[in-house]
Design a protein around this motif. Structure first.
Motif, PDB file in Angstrom:
ATOM      1  N   HIS A   1     -14.831 -34.492 -27.789  1.00 48.14           N
ATOM      2  CA  HIS A   1     -15.688 -33.582 -28.567  1.00 48.14           C
ATOM      3  C   HIS A   1     -16.654 -34.335 -29.466  1.00 48.14           C
ATOM      4  O   HIS A   1     -17.772 -33.877 -29.680  1.00 48.14           O
ATOM      5  CB  HIS A   1     -14.880 -32.518 -29.334  1.00 48.14           C
TER       6      HIS A   1
ATOM      7  N   CYS B   1      -9.136 -29.712 -32.513  1.00 52.59           N
ATOM      8  CA  CYS B   1      -9.722 -29.130 -31.303  1.00 52.59           C
ATOM      9  C   CYS B   1      -8.727 -29.303 -30.164  1.00 52.59           C
ATOM     10  O   CYS B   1      -8.203 -30.401 -29.956  1.00 52.59           O
ATOM     11  CB  CYS B   1     -11.015 -29.855 -30.927  1.00 52.59           C
TER      12      CYS B   1
ATOM     13  N   THR C   1      -8.289 -29.812 -26.605  1.00 53.38           N
ATOM     14  CA  THR C   1      -9.098 -30.226 -25.458  1.00 53.38           C
ATOM     15  C   THR C   1      -8.258 -30.624 -24.246  1.00 53.38           C
ATOM     16  O   THR C   1      -8.822 -30.930 -23.187  1.00 53.38           O
ATOM     17  CB  THR C   1      -9.999 -31.419 -25.835  1.00 53.38           C
TER      18      THR C   1
END
Ligand code: NCD
Ligand code: ZN
Length: 349
Positions: free
Chosen positions: A200, A267, A269
């Motif tokens: 990210h 996040c 991912t």
């Protein structure tokens, strides 16, 4: 330039991963096990993994949560505290623990037990240097007087440079780089210093947090930075330098916790980690450099053998599910509901 339809890589490893525990662990582990042969498992459970015996027990729970037929190998870490002893380092080494994680106290999710002053850990760092355990660093100062976007750069001057000087033989991984300052620091440092970079931070700058409204799923720590920093990270990751390698920092939080008045940092991912890295490398015209970054350099730095076997990415668009089960609740992967250009072929050979 013709675009390759497939990309085959040596099986990669994830050198920075949050797996959690219990039902959450069982929910997220299959995504990582489908992509990576090994992962460095972060110790920031509640309570944190601070002893060798806790690490052994956590490793057993991870192994028990693997999908049938998986040979995924968790690489265990301990959470460094002000009171971690040199004797614990010896026990950790004997237990197969590979690294300790330095969280400055209060820097991020579950870091309240982190180190309040690095000088308190001198004897323990000396023991790590002796035993060959790595130090993995969350490189942000926690001083509230320092702007959140500057905390990584300030950490280099206040902590990293003195640490490097005092423990020249200690292998240090500067985790999840987010700034040009950190990328250049690692690039110019000696051979005992390396870094992980997330997908990210290669794909997004801080504008992603505010597109049409506040976007909690893009909120992680260290926080996304300006475009010039993203460019510097991309240059580092695609440079071919063995000091930079893959670490997703996939950090699962329930959707309800992300979409709350106080949003947890992280996040998620893992469900499309390699696909996201492939997007970033392809956009930089550097797909040929992905294998070193994802599959070779981390193992080399850790002093572990490279994996055998391969994974194949297909240029075949797929839409990521918008949400996934997470124990009794749900979780939203980063870019859920959106189409990705690459798909990882299931299984490996
Ligand atoms: C991580 C988490 O949720 O455990 N969150 C994050 O934003 N990266 C903690 C961490 O690695 O900082
Ligand atoms: Zn992390």
């Amino acid at each position: 330039m013709s675009m390759p339809a497939t990309l085959t890589l040596t099986r990669p490893d994830d050198w920075h991963l949050h797996l959690r525990d219990g039902a959450a662990l069982r929910a997220v582990l299959p995504y990582t096990a489908a992509q990576f042969a090994r992962a460095i498992v972060m110790p920031n459970l509640k309570p944190p993994v601070t002893t060798a015996s806790q690490a052994i027990a956590y490793r057993e729970r991870i192994l028990a949560a693997r999908p049938a037929g998986s040979d995924f190998t968790p690489l265990m870490t301990l959470y460094l505290t002000d009171t971690t002893t040199p004797a614990e380092i010896a026990r950790a080494k004997a237990a197969g623990v590979v690294a300790l994680k330095l969280y400055p106290a209060g820097a991020t999710t579950n870091s309240d037990d982190g180190v309040t002053d690095i000088r308190k850990t001198r004897a323990t760092l000396e023991a790590m240097q002796r035993e060959g355990l790595l130090l993995l660093v969350h490189g942000e100062v926690t001083d509230p007087a320092v702007d959140i976007f500057d905390r990584e750069a300030v950490f280099i001057d206040r902590v990293m440079i003195p640490l490097r000087r005092d423990f020249p033989e200690l292998k240090i991984v500067f985790e999840h780089l987010t700034t040009r300052e950190a990328a250049h620091y690692v690039r110019d440092a000696d051979a005992h210093t390396a870094a992980t970079i997330t997908a990210h931070h290669l794909l997004y700058n801080r504008n992603a947090l505010f597109v049409g409204g506040l976007r909690p799923h893009f909120y992680c720590l260290p926080i996304l930075k300006r475009e010039e920093h993203r460019q510097a990270l991309l240059a580092a990751a695609t440079s071919g330098s063995p000091k930079f390698f893959l670490g997703t920092d996939s950090a699962p939080h329930a959707a309800a916790l992300k979409e709350a008045s106080v949003c947890g940092a992280g996040c998620f991912t893992a469900p499309a980690a390699l696909e996201l890295y492939a997007e970033a490398f392809e956009a930089a015209g550097a797909l040929a450099r992905l294998e070193g970054f994802a599959s070779h350099f981390g193992a080399d730095f850790y002093g572990l053998p490279r994996n055998t076997g391969c994974v194949t990415l297909l240029r075949q668009p797929r839409t990521l599910p918008e949400q996934l089960p997470f124990g009794e609740v749900t979780i939203k992967p980063l870019l859920g509901g959106q189409e990705l250009n690459w798909s990882l072929q299931p299984g490996w050979s």
